[in-house]
Motif scaffolding. Structure first.
Motif, PDB file in Angstrom:
ATOM      1  N   LEU A  72       0.834  -1.205   0.000  1.00 31.67           N
ATOM      2  CA  LEU A  72       0.000   0.000   0.000  1.00 31.67           C
ATOM      3  C   LEU A  72       0.866   1.250   0.000  1.00 31.67           C
ATOM      4  O   LEU A  72       0.599   2.206  -0.746  1.00 31.67           O
ATOM      5  CB  LEU A  72      -0.920  -0.010   1.216  1.00 31.67           C
ATOM      6  CG  LEU A  72      -1.885   1.170   1.356  1.00 31.67           C
ATOM      7  CD1 LEU A  72      -2.828   1.249   0.166  1.00 31.67           C
ATOM      8  CD2 LEU A  72      -2.692   1.052   2.643  1.00 31.67           C
ATOM      9  N   LYS A  73       1.904   1.258   0.813  1.00 34.19           N
ATOM     10  CA  LYS A  73       2.806   2.407   0.881  1.00 34.19           C
ATOM     11  C   LYS A  73       3.520   2.611  -0.464  1.00 34.19           C
ATOM     12  O   LYS A  73       3.624   3.730  -0.968  1.00 34.19           O
ATOM     13  CB  LYS A  73       3.838   2.217   1.990  1.00 34.19           C
ATOM     14  CG  LYS A  73       4.734   3.419   2.238  1.00 34.19           C
ATOM     15  CD  LYS A  73       5.605   3.200   3.464  1.00 34.19           C
ATOM     16  CE  LYS A  73       6.388   4.461   3.819  1.00 34.19           C
ATOM     17  NZ  LYS A  73       7.356   4.837   2.782  1.00 34.19           N
ATOM     18  N   VAL A  74       4.000   1.518  -1.040  1.00 31.81           N
ATOM     19  CA  VAL A  74       4.694   1.596  -2.329  1.00 31.81           C
ATOM     20  C   VAL A  74       3.754   2.115  -3.414  1.00 31.81           C
ATOM     21  O   VAL A  74       4.129   2.974  -4.224  1.00 31.81           O
ATOM     22  CB  VAL A  74       5.248   0.207  -2.724  1.00 31.81           C
ATOM     23  CG1 VAL A  74       5.689   0.193  -4.189  1.00 31.81           C
ATOM     24  CG2 VAL A  74       6.431  -0.168  -1.827  1.00 31.81           C
ATOM     25  N   ILE A 104     -15.646   8.961  11.865  1.00 31.68           N
ATOM     26  CA  ILE A 104     -14.600   7.952  11.702  1.00 31.68           C
ATOM     27  C   ILE A 104     -13.771   8.244  10.460  1.00 31.68           C
ATOM     28  O   ILE A 104     -12.540   8.146  10.473  1.00 31.68           O
ATOM     29  CB  ILE A 104     -15.214   6.541  11.622  1.00 31.68           C
ATOM     30  CG1 ILE A 104     -15.743   6.119  12.994  1.00 31.68           C
ATOM     31  CG2 ILE A 104     -14.172   5.522  11.142  1.00 31.68           C
ATOM     32  CD1 ILE A 104     -16.522   4.813  12.979  1.00 31.68           C
ATOM     33  N   VAL A 105     -14.452   8.595   9.368  1.00 34.62           N
ATOM     34  CA  VAL A 105     -13.734   8.938   8.129  1.00 34.62           C
ATOM     35  C   VAL A 105     -12.786  10.107   8.378  1.00 34.62           C
ATOM     36  O   VAL A 105     -11.622  10.082   7.967  1.00 34.62           O
ATOM     37  CB  VAL A 105     -14.731   9.287   7.002  1.00 34.62           C
ATOM     38  CG1 VAL A 105     -13.992   9.905   5.809  1.00 34.62           C
ATOM     39  CG2 VAL A 105     -15.489   8.042   6.574  1.00 34.62           C
ATOM     40  N   ASP A 132      -4.222   8.454   9.181  1.00 37.51           N
ATOM     41  CA  ASP A 132      -3.459   7.785   8.124  1.00 37.51           C
ATOM     42  C   ASP A 132      -4.168   7.970   6.780  1.00 37.51           C
ATOM     43  O   ASP A 132      -5.103   7.231   6.460  1.00 37.51           O
ATOM     44  CB  ASP A 132      -3.316   6.288   8.433  1.00 37.51           C
ATOM     45  CG  ASP A 132      -2.494   5.562   7.370  1.00 37.51           C
ATOM     46  OD1 ASP A 132      -1.838   6.243   6.546  1.00 37.51           O
ATOM     47  OD2 ASP A 132      -2.512   4.320   7.366  1.00 37.51           O
ATOM     48  N   PRO A 133      -3.748   8.954   5.999  1.00 37.97           N
ATOM     49  CA  PRO A 133      -4.420   9.236   4.728  1.00 37.97           C
ATOM     50  C   PRO A 133      -4.086   8.237   3.611  1.00 37.97           C
ATOM     51  O   PRO A 133      -4.644   8.326   2.528  1.00 37.97           O
ATOM     52  CB  PRO A 133      -3.893  10.631   4.374  1.00 37.97           C
ATOM     53  CG  PRO A 133      -2.543  10.701   5.010  1.00 37.97           C
ATOM     54  CD  PRO A 133      -2.670   9.928   6.299  1.00 37.97           C
ATOM     55  N   THR A 134      -3.197   7.289   3.889  1.00 36.98           N
ATOM     56  CA  THR A 134      -2.770   6.345   2.859  1.00 36.98           C
ATOM     57  C   THR A 134      -3.948   5.600   2.246  1.00 36.98           C
ATOM     58  O   THR A 134      -4.010   5.397   1.031  1.00 36.98           O
ATOM     59  CB  THR A 134      -1.769   5.321   3.438  1.00 36.98           C
ATOM     60  OG1 THR A 134      -0.707   6.015   4.076  1.00 36.98           O
ATOM     61  CG2 THR A 134      -1.196   4.452   2.337  1.00 36.98           C
ATOM     62  N   TRP A 181     -10.541  14.516  -2.199  1.00 37.83           N
ATOM     63  CA  TRP A 181      -9.996  15.757  -2.782  1.00 37.83           C
ATOM     64  C   TRP A 181      -8.891  16.312  -1.902  1.00 37.83           C
ATOM     65  O   TRP A 181      -7.886  16.823  -2.402  1.00 37.83           O
ATOM     66  CB  TRP A 181     -11.132  16.776  -2.924  1.00 37.83           C
ATOM     67  CG  TRP A 181     -10.748  18.040  -3.631  1.00 37.83           C
ATOM     68  CD1 TRP A 181     -10.812  18.289  -4.966  1.00 37.83           C
ATOM     69  CD2 TRP A 181     -10.219  19.238  -3.034  1.00 37.83           C
ATOM     70  NE1 TRP A 181     -10.374  19.568  -5.232  1.00 37.83           N
ATOM     71  CE2 TRP A 181     -10.000  20.170  -4.065  1.00 37.83           C
ATOM     72  CE3 TRP A 181      -9.908  19.606  -1.729  1.00 37.83           C
ATOM     73  CZ2 TRP A 181      -9.498  21.445  -3.825  1.00 37.83           C
ATOM     74  CZ3 TRP A 181      -9.407  20.872  -1.494  1.00 37.83           C
ATOM     75  CH2 TRP A 181      -9.211  21.779  -2.525  1.00 37.83           C
ATOM     76  N   PHE A 182      -9.083  16.185  -0.573  1.00 36.19           N
ATOM     77  CA  PHE A 182      -8.121  16.748   0.374  1.00 36.19           C
ATOM     78  C   PHE A 182      -6.816  15.959   0.424  1.00 36.19           C
ATOM     79  O   PHE A 182      -5.830  16.424   0.983  1.00 36.19           O
ATOM     80  CB  PHE A 182      -8.736  16.827   1.776  1.00 36.19           C
ATOM     81  CG  PHE A 182      -9.853  17.828   1.882  1.00 36.19           C
ATOM     82  CD1 PHE A 182      -9.586  19.170   2.112  1.00 36.19           C
ATOM     83  CD2 PHE A 182     -11.168  17.430   1.726  1.00 36.19           C
ATOM     84  CE1 PHE A 182     -10.614  20.106   2.192  1.00 36.19           C
ATOM     85  CE2 PHE A 182     -12.203  18.347   1.807  1.00 36.19           C
ATOM     86  CZ  PHE A 182     -11.930  19.689   2.035  1.00 36.19           C
TER      87      PHE A 182
END
Length: 200
Positions: free
Chosen positions: A18-20, A90-91, A98-100, A168-169
């Motif tokens: 996921l990070k990659v 929660i969102v 963690d926006p990932t 969008w953010f």
């Protein structure tokens, strides 16, 4: 190999992939990148997944599993309006924490346009999420907590589309509005509309 150890290794692969992907994209990343990020051997990764595609399909499944647990907290609220508000809260919290997860979706959407397996995986995840929200709305309609909603399916889809505005953010910055304020305001607009009595 103990199941707990297997799960730990698969979780590490998923987190690394996921990070990659959020950094390099799907087409720009390789198994070697995931190997480097995870500090695992290529053989260890291929023990669980046959290809890069299978790894990233696993990421979708892993994210859904993780957020099914996270969103289960919604059902602890005592009213349906509070349940939906909790969902938005929660969102907002997860985006800040963690926006990932949210960043990954623009990539998954892009892949889905060209790959049927990814399209089906994303579609199935959205269908289950929509059904989860729909059931809350239906219950609210049945107990007269929500009024003026002609179609619970449409209402659930509309709510999801508004939640997706938070993506969008993850791509742009705004001097006038942050993601938490957006989520708080848009959730209040929606819930006020759901609970507005006819003729008021």
């Amino acid at each position: 190999m103990k199941k707990e150890n297997q799960n730990d290794k698969k979780d590490l692969i998923m987190a690394s992939a996921l990070k990659v992907m959020t950094e390099k994209g799907y087409y720009g990343s390789t198994i070697d990148d995931i190997v480097s990020e995870s500090k695992m051997s290529k053989g260890a990764i291929y023990h669980y997944y046959k290809s890069k595609k299978e790894v990233y399909l696993g990421v979708i499944e892993s994210l859904e599993s993780k957020y099914t647990v996270v969103f289960s907290k919604v059902n602890m609220e005592d009213t349906n309006k509070k349940k939906l508000k909790k969902l938005f809260t929660i969102v907002s919290y997860q985006l800040e924490k963690d926006p990932t997860f949210f960043k990954s979706f623009s990539t998954f959407w892009s892949i889905s346009r060209h790959d049927e397996d990814f399209r089906k995986a994303i579609q199935n995840m959205y269908n289950r999420f929509q059904k989860f929200i729909e059931l809350i709305i239906v219950e609210g309609m049945e107990n007269k907590e929500f009024e003026g909603i002609p179609d619970a399916k449409v209402a659930a889809l509309s709510l999801i589309l508004n939640i997706e505005g938070v993506f969008w953010f993850t791509l742009f910055e705004s001097k006038d509005l942050d993601s938490a304020s957006y989520i708080d305001q848009i959730s209040d607009y929606i819930l006020n509309a759901y609970t507005l009595k006819e003729g008021k």
